[in-house]
Design a protein around this motif. Structure first.
Motif, short mmCIF file in Angstrom:
data_model
loop_
_atom_site.label_atom_id
_atom_site.label_comp_id
_atom_site.label_asym_id
_atom_site.label_seq_id
_atom_site.Cartn_x
_atom_site.Cartn_y
_atom_site.Cartn_z
N THR A 23 0.86 -1.18 0.00
CA THR A 23 0.00 0.00 0.00
C THR A 23 0.90 1.23 0.00
OG1 THR A 23 -0.11 -0.17 2.39
CG2 THR A 23 -1.94 -1.14 1.17
N LEU A 24 1.21 1.70 -1.19
CA LEU A 24 2.15 2.81 -1.31
C LEU A 24 1.54 4.14 -0.87
CD1 LEU A 24 4.01 1.88 -4.61
CD2 LEU A 24 4.45 1.15 -2.27
N ASP A 25 0.22 4.18 -0.67
CA ASP A 25 -0.39 5.41 -0.15
C ASP A 25 -0.03 5.62 1.31
OD1 ASP A 25 -1.95 3.20 0.57
OD2 ASP A 25 -3.86 4.18 0.18
N THR A 26 0.18 4.55 2.05
CA THR A 26 0.52 4.68 3.47
C THR A 26 1.95 4.25 3.79
OG1 THR A 26 -0.37 2.48 3.97
CG2 THR A 26 -1.87 4.37 4.22
N LYS A 27 2.55 3.44 2.92
CA LYS A 27 3.89 2.93 3.20
C LYS A 27 4.86 3.22 2.06
CE LYS A 27 2.32 -0.61 6.35
NZ LYS A 27 1.03 0.02 6.49
N GLY A 28 4.64 4.29 1.34
CA GLY A 28 5.49 4.64 0.20
C GLY A 28 6.94 4.86 0.58
N TYR A 31 8.58 1.50 1.33
CA TYR A 31 8.84 0.73 0.12
C TYR A 31 9.97 1.34 -0.71
CZ TYR A 31 5.41 -2.90 0.68
OH TYR A 31 4.74 -3.99 1.14
N ALA A 32 10.09 2.65 -0.72
CA ALA A 32 11.20 3.30 -1.42
C ALA A 32 12.53 2.87 -0.79
CB ALA A 32 11.05 4.82 -1.38
N TRP A 33 12.56 2.82 0.53
CA TRP A 33 13.76 2.39 1.24
C TRP A 33 14.07 0.92 0.93
CZ3 TRP A 33 14.88 -1.31 4.94
CH2 TRP A 33 16.12 -1.20 5.57
N ILE A 34 13.04 0.06 0.98
CA ILE A 34 13.24 -1.36 0.70
C ILE A 34 13.73 -1.55 -0.73
CG2 ILE A 34 12.04 -3.57 0.38
CD1 ILE A 34 10.21 -2.67 2.75
N ALA A 35 13.11 -0.85 -1.69
CA ALA A 35 13.53 -0.97 -3.09
C ALA A 35 14.98 -0.56 -3.25
CB ALA A 35 12.62 -0.11 -3.98
N THR A 47 7.43 -2.49 -8.53
CA THR A 47 6.51 -2.16 -7.43
C THR A 47 5.07 -2.30 -7.91
OG1 THR A 47 6.70 0.18 -8.00
CG2 THR A 47 8.08 -0.62 -6.20
N ILE A 48 4.27 -2.93 -7.07
CA ILE A 48 2.84 -3.10 -7.31
C ILE A 48 2.12 -2.39 -6.17
CG2 ILE A 48 0.91 -4.71 -7.50
CD1 ILE A 48 2.89 -6.80 -8.52
N ALA A 56 1.04 7.25 -5.76
CA ALA A 56 2.46 6.93 -5.86
C ALA A 56 2.84 6.55 -7.28
CB ALA A 56 2.80 5.77 -4.92
N ASP A 57 4.09 6.72 -7.59
CA ASP A 57 4.63 6.39 -8.90
C ASP A 57 5.12 4.94 -8.86
OD1 ASP A 57 5.52 6.66 -11.51
OD2 ASP A 57 7.47 7.43 -10.89
N ALA A 58 4.18 4.01 -8.97
CA ALA A 58 4.51 2.59 -8.93
C ALA A 58 4.66 2.07 -10.36
CB ALA A 58 3.40 1.81 -8.22
N ASP A 59 5.38 0.97 -10.48
CA ASP A 59 5.50 0.33 -11.80
C ASP A 59 4.14 -0.18 -12.26
OD1 ASP A 59 8.38 0.58 -12.13
OD2 ASP A 59 8.51 -0.86 -10.47
N ILE A 60 3.36 -0.72 -11.33
CA ILE A 60 2.00 -1.17 -11.62
C ILE A 60 1.10 -0.51 -10.59
CG2 ILE A 60 0.46 -3.16 -11.80
CD1 ILE A 60 3.09 -4.76 -12.51
N GLY A 61 0.27 0.41 -11.06
CA GLY A 61 -0.56 1.23 -10.18
C GLY A 61 -1.80 0.53 -9.67
#
Length: 153
Positions: A23-28, A31-35, A47-48, A56-61
């Motif tokens: 959930t990149l809206d709350t954990k963006g 996830y950026a750090w993990i990536a 990123t999904i 968020a600017d995910a690979d798959i939105g």
């Protein structure tokens, strides 16, 4: 000479691909750090985003994930039914991940802080569908006979 099968595909690409589902809206930021950490160790990432309200600017939105789960993101937002939204997004994420795997673009999956949908049951998410320890996930819907088709049960 590269090997054959999944290991050969990875060897030919030169690096593993780790799919990050969250959930990149709350954990963006997380996830950026993990990536960044994953890429530091020589793997690529996809990123999904399964967040309903994400920009968020995910690979798959999130909209694509919802469509893969046979739902409309705007309708999920309007319904305000967290359980139904979680099931649709989990189904969509599973479908997207299986499609990436079929394309040879998935070597591993990492999901952090993704809750289990209230009505979800344990399922076989991997391509072998045999329930082995490598493919078993209590969070993803049951996979039907087609690799890109997933249904919640």
């Amino acid at each position: 000479m590269p090997g054959t099968g999944r290991a050969g595909e990875q060897e030919a690409r030169g690096m593993a691909t780790v799919v990050l589902i969250g959930t990149l809206d709350t954990k963006g930021a997380e996830y950026a750090w993990i990536a960044d950490r994953v890429r530091t160790h020589g793997a690529s990432t996809v990123t999904i985003d399964v967040g309903l309200f994400s920009t968020a600017d995910a690979d798959i939105g999130a909209a694509e994930v919802a469509r893969s789960g046979h739902a409309d993101l705007a309708a999920l937002r309007a319904a305000r039914d967290r359980g139904a939204a979680m099931e649709a997004m989990a189904s969509g994420a599973a479908s997207v991940a299986l499609a990436l795997h079929a394309e040879g673009r998935l070597d591993g999956v990492l999901a952090v802080g993704v809750p289990v949908a209230p009505r979800s049951r344990p399922a076989r998410c991997g391509p072998c569908r045999s329930g082995c320890r490598n493919c078993w996930s209590p969070r993803w819907p049951r996979v039907t006979s087609r690799p890109t088709s997933v249904r919640a049960t």
